[in-house]
Design a protein around this motif. Structure first.
Motif, short mmCIF file in Angstrom:
data_model
loop_
_atom_site.label_atom_id
_atom_site.label_comp_id
_atom_site.label_asym_id
_atom_site.label_seq_id
_atom_site.Cartn_x
_atom_site.Cartn_y
_atom_site.Cartn_z
N PHE A 27 103.64 32.29 0.40
CA PHE A 27 102.56 31.48 0.96
C PHE A 27 101.87 30.71 -0.16
O PHE A 27 101.76 31.23 -1.27
CB PHE A 27 101.52 32.37 1.68
CG PHE A 27 102.10 33.08 2.85
CD1 PHE A 27 102.17 32.45 4.09
CD2 PHE A 27 102.61 34.36 2.72
CE1 PHE A 27 102.74 33.10 5.18
CE2 PHE A 27 103.16 35.02 3.81
CZ PHE A 27 103.23 34.39 5.04
N HIS A 28 101.39 29.52 0.14
CA HIS A 28 100.61 28.74 -0.82
C HIS A 28 99.15 29.16 -0.64
O HIS A 28 98.37 28.47 0.01
CB HIS A 28 100.79 27.24 -0.60
CG HIS A 28 102.13 26.76 -0.99
ND1 HIS A 28 102.47 26.51 -2.30
CD2 HIS A 28 103.23 26.53 -0.26
CE1 HIS A 28 103.72 26.13 -2.35
NE2 HIS A 28 104.22 26.14 -1.13
N ALA A 29 98.81 30.29 -1.20
CA ALA A 29 97.46 30.85 -1.12
C ALA A 29 97.38 31.99 -2.13
O ALA A 29 98.40 32.46 -2.64
CB ALA A 29 97.19 31.39 0.29
N SER A 30 96.17 32.42 -2.39
CA SER A 30 95.99 33.54 -3.32
C SER A 30 96.32 34.86 -2.62
O SER A 30 96.30 34.93 -1.38
CB SER A 30 94.54 33.58 -3.82
OG SER A 30 93.68 33.96 -2.75
N PRO A 31 96.60 35.91 -3.38
CA PRO A 31 96.81 37.22 -2.75
C PRO A 31 95.61 37.65 -1.91
O PRO A 31 95.79 38.23 -0.82
CB PRO A 31 97.03 38.16 -3.95
CG PRO A 31 97.55 37.28 -5.03
CD PRO A 31 96.86 35.96 -4.83
N GLY A 123 98.98 29.38 -7.53
CA GLY A 123 98.40 29.45 -6.19
C GLY A 123 99.36 29.93 -5.11
O GLY A 123 99.15 29.67 -3.93
N ARG A 124 100.42 30.62 -5.52
CA ARG A 124 101.39 31.13 -4.54
C ARG A 124 101.39 32.66 -4.54
O ARG A 124 101.17 33.29 -5.57
CB ARG A 124 102.79 30.62 -4.84
CG ARG A 124 102.94 29.12 -4.70
CD ARG A 124 104.35 28.60 -4.97
NE ARG A 124 104.89 29.13 -6.21
CZ ARG A 124 106.05 29.82 -6.27
NH1 ARG A 124 106.75 30.05 -5.20
NH2 ARG A 124 106.49 30.26 -7.42
N THR A 125 101.68 33.21 -3.39
CA THR A 125 101.74 34.67 -3.21
C THR A 125 102.99 35.03 -2.43
O THR A 125 103.32 34.36 -1.45
CB THR A 125 100.49 35.15 -2.44
OG1 THR A 125 99.33 34.87 -3.22
CG2 THR A 125 100.55 36.64 -2.14
N ARG A 126 103.65 36.07 -2.87
CA ARG A 126 104.77 36.60 -2.09
C ARG A 126 104.29 37.87 -1.38
O ARG A 126 103.77 38.78 -2.00
CB ARG A 126 105.97 36.94 -2.97
CG ARG A 126 107.14 37.51 -2.14
CD ARG A 126 108.44 37.45 -2.88
NE ARG A 126 108.83 36.04 -3.01
CZ ARG A 126 109.77 35.60 -3.84
NH1 ARG A 126 110.44 36.45 -4.58
NH2 ARG A 126 110.04 34.31 -3.91
N LEU A 127 104.47 37.87 -0.06
CA LEU A 127 104.14 39.04 0.75
C LEU A 127 105.40 39.88 0.89
O LEU A 127 106.48 39.36 1.20
CB LEU A 127 103.65 38.58 2.13
CG LEU A 127 103.26 39.67 3.10
CD1 LEU A 127 102.12 39.17 3.96
CD2 LEU A 127 104.43 40.06 3.97
N HIS A 128 105.28 41.17 0.63
CA HIS A 128 106.38 42.12 0.80
C HIS A 128 105.98 43.09 1.90
O HIS A 128 104.95 43.76 1.79
CB HIS A 128 106.63 42.93 -0.48
CG HIS A 128 106.98 42.09 -1.68
ND1 HIS A 128 108.27 41.73 -1.98
CD2 HIS A 128 106.19 41.53 -2.64
CE1 HIS A 128 108.27 41.00 -3.09
NE2 HIS A 128 107.02 40.86 -3.50
N GLY A 129 106.77 43.16 2.94
CA GLY A 129 106.51 44.09 4.02
C GLY A 129 107.60 45.14 4.09
O GLY A 129 108.78 44.84 3.85
N ARG A 130 107.21 46.35 4.42
CA ARG A 130 108.18 47.45 4.56
C ARG A 130 107.77 48.24 5.79
O ARG A 130 106.64 48.72 5.87
CB ARG A 130 108.17 48.33 3.32
CG ARG A 130 109.14 49.50 3.38
CD ARG A 130 109.04 50.31 2.07
NE ARG A 130 110.01 51.35 2.02
CZ ARG A 130 109.80 52.60 2.43
NH1 ARG A 130 108.64 52.94 2.91
NH2 ARG A 130 110.75 53.50 2.34
#
Length: 169
Positions: A27-31, A123-130
């Motif tokens: 996402f183009h956003a902060s964590p 300014g990018r964040t990677r979301l990791h879902g489990r």
């Protein structure tokens, strides 16, 4: 695709040895913005699920030890088909959320979910879902339930919401 290429659609994979589904999406956003969209009930209701559903939050306490519940309705027919979910927040931390997830129509199947955010810089964040299911059968039922469409469309809506919030600053 290069391992460093931006994930503009969710990468969803089922673990061959465990009843686990993993997702990743950039996402183009902060964590902090990405996690806030998971803990603020008004924001959460705006992006979760497929585009043809509207979400009504019925319980929400996004704190460690809190609980949540919501129902999703067909936008075109709010008195028709609906889907209800509930769970508990185990940990709500600055870099991750651990929670349970239960689809009310399958109350015996409780999933343990972890959402973790990774600051990619710029300014990018990677979301990791489990998501850890109670059995391979439960995982396969969820995968066969059109879950991927809901995840992809929900993250598209989250992208738009985060962009809108970035423009308002």
């Amino acid at each position: 695709m290069s391992p460093d290429a931006p994930l503009t659609t969710a990468r969803i994979s089922a673990d061959p040895d465990l009843p686990v589904v993993r997702t990743a999406r950039d996402f183009h956003a902060s964590p902090q913005q990405v996690l806030r969209a998971h803990t603020d009930p008004e924001l959460f209701a705006r992006w979760i699920g497929p585009h043809d559903l509207t979400t009504r939050i019925t319980r929400w306490d996004a704190t460690t030890g809190g609980a949540w519940a919501y129902t999703a309705f067909r936008t075109a027919d709010p008195e028709g088909e609906s889907y209800s979910f509930h769970g508990s927040f185990h940990d709500v931390l600055p870099d991750r959320i651990v929670q349970t997830f239960t689809y009310d129509a399958w109350p015996e199947a409780v999933t343990l979910e972890t959402v973790r955010v990774e600051d990619l810089g710029d300014g990018r964040t990677r979301l990791h879902g489990r998501s850890l299911y109670d059995s391979f059968d439960s995982r396969e039922q969820m995968l066969a339930s059109d879950m991927e469409r809901g995840v992809q469309q929900g993250y598209e809506a989250l992208d738009a919401l985060l962009t809108e919030q970035g423009e308002q600053r």
